[in-house]
Enzyme design. Structure first.
Site, PDB file in Angstrom:
ATOM      1  N   CYS A 138       0.836  -1.206   0.000  1.00 43.65           N
ATOM      2  CA  CYS A 138       0.000   0.000   0.000  1.00 43.65           C
ATOM      3  C   CYS A 138       0.869   1.253   0.000  1.00 43.65           C
ATOM      4  O   CYS A 138       1.351   1.696   1.046  1.00 43.65           O
ATOM      5  CB  CYS A 138      -0.925  -0.024   1.211  1.00 43.65           C
ATOM      6  SG  CYS A 138      -1.949   1.449   1.308  1.00 43.65           S
ATOM      7  N   CYS A 141      -0.424   4.086   2.169  1.00 46.99           N
ATOM      8  CA  CYS A 141      -0.238   3.938   3.624  1.00 46.99           C
ATOM      9  C   CYS A 141       1.221   4.179   4.002  1.00 46.99           C
ATOM     10  O   CYS A 141       1.505   4.779   5.024  1.00 46.99           O
ATOM     11  CB  CYS A 141      -0.593   2.527   4.100  1.00 46.99           C
ATOM     12  SG  CYS A 141      -2.014   1.822   3.323  1.00 46.99           S
ATOM     13  N   ASP A 142       2.138   3.677   3.198  1.00 46.31           N
ATOM     14  CA  ASP A 142       3.532   3.599   3.646  1.00 46.31           C
ATOM     15  C   ASP A 142       4.522   4.464   2.857  1.00 46.31           C
ATOM     16  O   ASP A 142       5.679   4.570   3.249  1.00 46.31           O
ATOM     17  CB  ASP A 142       4.005   2.128   3.590  1.00 46.31           C
ATOM     18  CG  ASP A 142       3.134   1.243   4.480  1.00 46.31           C
ATOM     19  OD1 ASP A 142       2.733   1.723   5.545  1.00 46.31           O
ATOM     20  OD2 ASP A 142       2.857   0.094   4.102  1.00 46.31           O
TER      21      ASP A 142
END
Ligand code: NDP
Length: 317
Positions: A138, A141-142
């Site tokens: 992701c 997200c990261d």
């Protein structure tokens, strides 16, 4: 061991666009739905950035914010939303039995499955070893953790293209690993990737190993499947964007599914092979997989559940 039992008229499993839309319709039809969110409340869209193609948001909206809106709308009509994960089901008799978090059993007259899909992984040992330590599925997200650094992303579909351009805004350089000599992504997305100067595309490239120092990722070993040459690319982040698989494992003993696990529903319907069990969203749609189509089938599932319950009621009286 299951301990307590509760009866529910309409049980919804999953909290993506399909689950919440089913909840909105079921709640407004007075089915008193109970929705179990699963491990990722809000589903896949909580792991994305801008959503520009969901009607009703002319300026676009962030995925997590949109899912908050879905949740609030479902709550407005008194959907009982619970954090919990369905661990087993028994569809052998009516009412259907569903176990939550291995401890609580509920029975339900109707079950709406909206469990969505999850990211696929390459299946390398090193991918598992460094998952969370440089390996991620992701970018949204990261990606932040790799600000100003060099990263790689594998995949050539719309997701990979979208995530590569997202990463390119944060990172110094993005190496994009495409296994064939062409993209699967739509022309518009390809155009975006090709016009982003700090994305370097490596065609015919297969990731053989994710290299690390034992703690974090330091690079990748890549094979050119045409020339058979191998090379090492120094990166600190490795993003996997090679598609998804439906979250339907739980139902394999009960429901008809295709060879890749997508639930099969009757034509123009969300009805499964089991009476009173309906399936919607990405768990049953391998073709379109859009938030808006998931919402559409969620709506159909709730309407079909309502009709099913009304017909049952009619039979009794
Ligand atoms: P796709 O299945 O469309 O693409 C997966 C990509 O990963 C393909 O390029 C495939 O390669 C590659 N791949 C698969 N396995 C491997 C592997 N083991 N090693 C290397 N590469 C691999 O998945 P997406 O998640 O990209 O998209 C899913 C759906 O969602 C699509 O319908 C897409 O259009 C849609 N979508 C739409 C968006 C939008 O409209 N904004 C955004 C994101 C997704 P190959 O091509 O060689 O098979």
């Amino acid at each position: 061991m299951p301990q307590e039992t509760e009866h529910i008229q309409c049980l919804i499993i999953g909290s993506g666009p399909a689950g919440y839309t089913a909840a909105i319709y079921a709640a407004r039809a007075d089915l008193k739905p109970v929705l179990y969110t699963g491990i990722v409340p809000g589903g896949q869209l909580t792991q994305t950035t801008d959503v520009e193609n969901f009607p009703g948001y002319p300026k676009g909206i962030m995925g997590p914010e949109m899912m908050e809106d879905f949740r609030k709308q479902a709550e407005r009509f008194d959907t009982d939303i619970r954090f919990g994960y369905v661990t087993s089901v028994d569809f052998s008799s009516m009412p259907h039995k569903v176990v939550i978090d291995e401890i609580k059993t509920v029975t339900a007259d109707t079950v709406i499955i909206a469990t969505g899909a999850s990211a696929k992984w390459l299946g390398l040992d090193s991918e598992q070893k460094y998952n969370g330590f440089g390996v991620s599925a992701c970018a949204v997200c990261d990606g932040f953790f790799f600000k100003g650094q060099d990263v790689a992303i594998v995949g050539a579909g719309d997701t990979a293209a979208e995530e590569a351009t997202y990463l390119a805004k944060l990172c110094k350089k993005v190496h994009m690993l495409v296994r064939r000599d062409e993209f699967r992504a739509s022309k518009a997305m390809q155009h975006r990737v090709l016009n982003t100067p700090n994305i370097q595309i490596h065609y015919h490239s297969e990731t053989k190993e994710i290299l690390g120092d034992g703690k974090v990722v330091t690079g990748i070993r890549v094979l050119n499947n045409k020339t058979k040459e191998e090379k090492t690319i120094d990166v600190t982040g490795f993003f996997v964007a090679i598609g998804h698989h439906p979250n339907t494992e739980l139902f394999k003993n009960w429901l008809t599914m295709d060879e890749t696990g997508y639930l099969i529903t009757q034509p123009n319907s969300t009805k499964t092979n089991i009476e009173g069990v309906f399936a919607c969203g990405d768990a049953q749609d391998k073709l379109w997989r859009q938030a808006v189509t998931a919402a559409g089938t969620g709506c159909i599932a709730a309407l079909e559940a309502e009709r099913y319950l009304a017909a049952k009621e009619h039979e009794i009286h």
